[in-house]
Write a protein that holds these residues in place. Structure first.
Motif, PDB file in Angstrom:
ATOM      1  N   VAL A   1       0.199 -18.888 -32.197  1.00  0.00           N
ATOM      2  CA  VAL A   1       1.363 -18.026 -31.980  1.00  0.00           C
ATOM      3  C   VAL A   1       0.895 -16.573 -32.080  1.00  0.00           C
ATOM      4  O   VAL A   1       0.118 -16.225 -32.975  1.00  0.00           O
ATOM      5  N   VAL A   2       1.355 -15.741 -31.163  1.00  0.00           N
ATOM      6  CA  VAL A   2       1.022 -14.311 -31.219  1.00  0.00           C
ATOM      7  C   VAL A   2       2.296 -13.563 -31.604  1.00  0.00           C
ATOM      8  O   VAL A   2       3.341 -13.738 -30.965  1.00  0.00           O
ATOM      9  N   ILE A   3       2.194 -12.757 -32.670  1.00  0.00           N
ATOM     10  CA  ILE A   3       3.354 -12.018 -33.179  1.00  0.00           C
ATOM     11  C   ILE A   3       3.198 -10.528 -32.855  1.00  0.00           C
ATOM     12  O   ILE A   3       2.110  -9.962 -33.016  1.00  0.00           O
ATOM     13  N   PHE A   4       4.287  -9.928 -32.414  1.00  0.00           N
ATOM     14  CA  PHE A   4       4.331  -8.492 -32.098  1.00  0.00           C
ATOM     15  C   PHE A   4       5.352  -7.822 -32.995  1.00  0.00           C
ATOM     16  O   PHE A   4       6.392  -8.427 -33.310  1.00  0.00           O
ATOM     17  N   SER A   5       5.080  -6.570 -33.376  1.00  0.00           N
ATOM     18  CA  SER A   5       6.024  -5.875 -34.243  1.00  0.00           C
ATOM     19  C   SER A   5       5.913  -4.362 -34.069  1.00  0.00           C
ATOM     20  O   SER A   5       4.829  -3.842 -33.770  1.00  0.00           O
ATOM     21  N   ASP A   6       7.046  -3.693 -34.270  1.00  0.00           N
ATOM     22  CA  ASP A   6       7.006  -2.223 -34.370  1.00  0.00           C
ATOM     23  C   ASP A   6       7.623  -1.812 -35.707  1.00  0.00           C
ATOM     24  O   ASP A   6       8.099  -0.692 -35.852  1.00  0.00           O
ATOM     25  N   ASP A   7       7.583  -2.736 -36.672  1.00  0.00           N
ATOM     26  CA  ASP A   7       8.266  -2.514 -37.948  1.00  0.00           C
ATOM     27  C   ASP A   7       7.410  -1.650 -38.872  1.00  0.00           C
ATOM     28  O   ASP A   7       6.217  -1.917 -39.051  1.00  0.00           O
ATOM     29  N   PRO A   8       8.003  -0.594 -39.479  1.00  0.00           N
ATOM     30  CA  PRO A   8       7.236   0.211 -40.453  1.00  0.00           C
ATOM     31  C   PRO A   8       6.768  -0.652 -41.632  1.00  0.00           C
ATOM     32  O   PRO A   8       5.794  -0.296 -42.305  1.00  0.00           O
ATOM     33  N   GLN A   9       7.429  -1.784 -41.853  1.00  0.00           N
ATOM     34  CA  GLN A   9       7.020  -2.668 -42.960  1.00  0.00           C
ATOM     35  C   GLN A   9       6.075  -3.768 -42.466  1.00  0.00           C
ATOM     36  O   GLN A   9       6.141  -4.907 -42.958  1.00  0.00           O
ATOM     37  N   TRP A  10       5.216  -3.456 -41.507  1.00  0.00           N
ATOM     38  CA  TRP A  10       4.298  -4.440 -40.918  1.00  0.00           C
ATOM     39  C   TRP A  10       3.425  -5.107 -41.990  1.00  0.00           C
ATOM     40  O   TRP A  10       3.139  -6.295 -41.944  1.00  0.00           O
ATOM     41  N   ASP A  11       2.991  -4.324 -42.999  1.00  0.00           N
ATOM     42  CA  ASP A  11       2.149  -4.889 -44.072  1.00  0.00           C
ATOM     43  C   ASP A  11       2.869  -6.028 -44.777  1.00  0.00           C
ATOM     44  O   ASP A  11       2.288  -7.065 -45.100  1.00  0.00           O
ATOM     45  N   LYS A  12       4.147  -5.805 -45.025  1.00  0.00           N
ATOM     46  CA  LYS A  12       4.959  -6.817 -45.708  1.00  0.00           C
ATOM     47  C   LYS A  12       5.123  -8.067 -44.825  1.00  0.00           C
ATOM     48  O   LYS A  12       5.038  -9.200 -45.313  1.00  0.00           O
ATOM     49  N   ILE A  13       5.322  -7.834 -43.548  1.00  0.00           N
ATOM     50  CA  ILE A  13       5.476  -8.968 -42.620  1.00  0.00           C
ATOM     51  C   ILE A  13       4.194  -9.809 -42.611  1.00  0.00           C
ATOM     52  O   ILE A  13       4.234 -11.038 -42.679  1.00  0.00           O
ATOM     53  N   GLN A  14       3.040  -9.133 -42.580  1.00  0.00           N
ATOM     54  CA  GLN A  14       1.767  -9.864 -42.530  1.00  0.00           C
ATOM     55  C   GLN A  14       1.613 -10.789 -43.736  1.00  0.00           C
ATOM     56  O   GLN A  14       1.087 -11.896 -43.621  1.00  0.00           O
ATOM     57  N   LEU A  15       2.090 -10.307 -44.899  1.00  0.00           N
ATOM     58  CA  LEU A  15       1.979 -11.124 -46.117  1.00  0.00           C
ATOM     59  C   LEU A  15       2.762 -12.435 -46.001  1.00  0.00           C
ATOM     60  O   LEU A  15       2.417 -13.431 -46.628  1.00  0.00           O
ATOM     61  N   GLU A  16       3.802 -12.433 -45.199  1.00  0.00           N
ATOM     62  CA  GLU A  16       4.623 -13.641 -45.018  1.00  0.00           C
ATOM     63  C   GLU A  16       3.848 -14.750 -44.302  1.00  0.00           C
ATOM     64  O   GLU A  16       4.295 -15.884 -44.235  1.00  0.00           O
ATOM     65  N   PHE A  17       2.687 -14.391 -43.698  1.00  0.00           N
ATOM     66  CA  PHE A  17       1.898 -15.390 -42.967  1.00  0.00           C
ATOM     67  C   PHE A  17       0.515 -15.549 -43.603  1.00  0.00           C
ATOM     68  O   PHE A  17      -0.427 -15.976 -42.953  1.00  0.00           O
ATOM     69  N   LYS A  18       0.415 -15.228 -44.904  1.00  0.00           N
ATOM     70  CA  LYS A  18      -0.917 -15.213 -45.521  1.00  0.00           C
ATOM     71  C   LYS A  18      -1.481 -16.620 -45.730  1.00  0.00           C
ATOM     72  O   LYS A  18      -2.661 -16.775 -46.016  1.00  0.00           O
ATOM     73  N   ASP A  19      -0.645 -17.652 -45.567  1.00  0.00           N
ATOM     74  CA  ASP A  19      -1.159 -19.020 -45.664  1.00  0.00           C
ATOM     75  C   ASP A  19      -1.814 -19.499 -44.361  1.00  0.00           C
ATOM     76  O   ASP A  19      -2.268 -20.641 -44.276  1.00  0.00           O
ATOM     77  N   PHE A  20      -1.863 -18.643 -43.337  1.00  0.00           N
ATOM     78  CA  PHE A  20      -2.519 -19.002 -42.063  1.00  0.00           C
ATOM     79  C   PHE A  20      -3.743 -18.116 -41.849  1.00  0.00           C
ATOM     80  O   PHE A  20      -3.809 -16.997 -42.368  1.00  0.00           O
ATOM     81  N   ASP A  21      -4.698 -18.620 -41.019  1.00  0.00           N
ATOM     82  CA  ASP A  21      -5.778 -17.744 -40.532  1.00  0.00           C
ATOM     83  C   ASP A  21      -5.167 -16.834 -39.483  1.00  0.00           C
ATOM     84  O   ASP A  21      -4.425 -17.310 -38.610  1.00  0.00           O
ATOM     85  N   THR A  22      -5.504 -15.552 -39.559  1.00  0.00           N
ATOM     86  CA  THR A  22      -4.920 -14.628 -38.592  1.00  0.00           C
ATOM     87  C   THR A  22      -5.997 -13.704 -38.014  1.00  0.00           C
ATOM     88  O   THR A  22      -7.040 -13.479 -38.636  1.00  0.00           O
ATOM     89  N   ILE A  23      -5.721 -13.173 -36.836  1.00  0.00           N
ATOM     90  CA  ILE A  23      -6.569 -12.142 -36.233  1.00  0.00           C
ATOM     91  C   ILE A  23      -5.644 -10.966 -35.919  1.00  0.00           C
ATOM     92  O   ILE A  23      -4.628 -11.141 -35.254  1.00  0.00           O
ATOM     93  N   LYS A  24      -6.021  -9.788 -36.431  1.00  0.00           N
ATOM     94  CA  LYS A  24      -5.159  -8.597 -36.214  1.00  0.00           C
ATOM     95  C   LYS A  24      -5.656  -7.846 -34.977  1.00  0.00           C
ATOM     96  O   LYS A  24      -6.850  -7.739 -34.740  1.00  0.00           O
ATOM     97  N   SER A  25      -4.714  -7.318 -34.249  1.00  0.00           N
ATOM     98  CA  SER A  25      -5.075  -6.485 -33.104  1.00  0.00           C
ATOM     99  C   SER A  25      -3.960  -5.495 -32.830  1.00  0.00           C
ATOM    100  O   SER A  25      -3.048  -5.330 -33.658  1.00  0.00           O
ATOM    101  N   ARG A  26      -4.052  -4.826 -31.703  1.00  0.00           N
ATOM    102  CA  ARG A  26      -2.989  -3.931 -31.250  1.00  0.00           C
ATOM    103  C   ARG A  26      -3.139  -3.802 -29.738  1.00  0.00           C
ATOM    104  O   ARG A  26      -4.001  -4.458 -29.141  1.00  0.00           O
ATOM    105  N   ILE A  27      -2.312  -2.970 -29.155  1.00  0.00           N
ATOM    106  CA  ILE A  27      -2.368  -2.839 -27.702  1.00  0.00           C
ATOM    107  C   ILE A  27      -3.569  -1.936 -27.364  1.00  0.00           C
ATOM    108  O   ILE A  27      -3.727  -0.877 -27.966  1.00  0.00           O
TER     109      ILE A  27
END
Ligand code: DP6
Length: 326
Positions: free
Chosen positions: A293-319
């Motif tokens: 699943v690829v998640i997109f966000s423009d939320d100032p609380q992006w750090d907090k959102i990322q923590l909600e998925f800390k039980d998964f392997d993730t790759i961070k990127s941007r446009i």
């Protein structure tokens, strides 16, 4: 022409479609039934070196150091090389070495970055001096989604109207600075290659009773998705993209025999995204031909959102920016 002048390297990023390409109207020209719109991902992609040489009688293709013999992969590479050879008027064979910088098994669209990097490197090796539009058209023959990786930011692949496909090319909707969304790939380690997209979209076209309505819906959605990007309307883009993704998968699920890309964790992530959105966070998802699943966000609380998925392997990127010669 001396052999040493026929080598070049290029990097091309992968791209993720918010409005999906799913179904071909012409198999030989690789033309889509509907337009699609993607974002180019920063830094995640393929570095490809192409060397044309009189020393070999065959094209050779190495991916991450391993020579590839699968006919489906070789066919895509040869299709692009043949077009470029005929433009140059030569018959020299090539050695192609490609490295993906994202983990294999991450299920990212490696054909998009791979075939666009190949097209750029091979055209540079042959000194063809092609425009981005020409490159996009040639890469499309190798893999449809590859035509969108030459440009950065938000990119539309026009369905085109001409029977010869010369107007079925990628165009910029907005560059990467227009709307710098955050991107996170949730890596769900299931075998993502069970249903390769080329075959799966053809099976959907031939057998799914929902295919015609998918195409009509997808084509009608494009102007709205384009507008929500130009106006930076996050709520609208979130709703349109998720609906596009789920309708594409629904058309595929109804093929005969049916097939399903999602794993249980895919659904878990989708529901988590919806529940966070209900709490007021700004995020949405899309899913390509695999379980990730690829998640997109423009939320100032992006750090907090990322923590909600800390039980998964993730790759961070941007446009990010489009393909370039190295
Ligand atoms: C679900 O571009 O891999 O990622 O043209 O047959 O090589 P071929 O297909 P490909 O299909 C991509 C399908 C998708 C949606 C998208 O990227 O638009």
């Amino acid at each position: 022409m001396a052999n040493e002048f026929l080598v070049a390297r290029a990097f091309s990023p992968t791209n993720i479609a918010l409005a999906k390409y799913w179904g071909k109207r012409d198999l030989n020209l690789n033309l889509p039934q509907n337009g699609s719109l993607s974002v180019t991902l920063d830094g995640l992609g393929s570095t490809t070196q192409v060397e044309f040489s009189s020393q070999t009688n065959e094209d050779h293709f190495f991916l991450n150091g391993v020579e590839q013999f699968a006919p489906s992969a070789l066919k895509k590479v040869k299709t692009v090389l043949d077009i470029l050879r005929s433009r140059k008027g030569i018959s020299l064979r090539a050695r192609v070495e490609s490295q993906n910088n994202f983990p294999t098994g991450a299920g990212l669209a490696s054909s998009a970055s791979g075939l666009s990097a190949l097209t750029l490197a091979a055209s540079a090796a042959l000194n063809l001096n092609l425009s981005k539009e020409n490159l996009s058209e040639i890469a499309r023959f190798g893999s449809g989604s590859a035509c969108r990786s030459f440009l950065g930011g938000y990119v539309e692949w026009k369905k085109g109207e001409k029977p010869d496909g010369t107007d079925s090319v990628a165009k910029s909707v907005a560059d990467e600075k227009h709307w710098p969304l955050s991107v996170m790939i949730i890596v769900i380690n299931e075998k993502s290659k069970l249903y390769p997209s080329t075959d799966a979209m053809e099976l959907t076209r031939e057998t799914s009773p929902y295919f015609a309505s998918w195409v009509e819906f997808a084509e009608s959605q494009i102007p709205h998705i384009r507008k929500s990007i130009i106006e930076r309307d996050f709520k609208s883009l979130a709703q349109l993209s998720e609906e596009n993704c789920i309708k594409m998968h629904a058309s595929a699920m109804a093929a005969s025999p049916p097939f399903l890309y999602w794993a249980p964790q895919t659904l878990e992530v989708m529901k988590r995204v919806w529940s966070l959105r209900q709490k007021g966070y700004r995020l949405f998802f899309t899913i390509d031909a695999g379980p990730n699943v690829v998640i997109f966000s423009d939320d100032p609380q992006w750090d907090k959102i990322q923590l909600e998925f800390k039980d998964f392997d993730t790759i961070k990127s941007r446009i990010g920016e489009g393909a370039k010669i190295l």
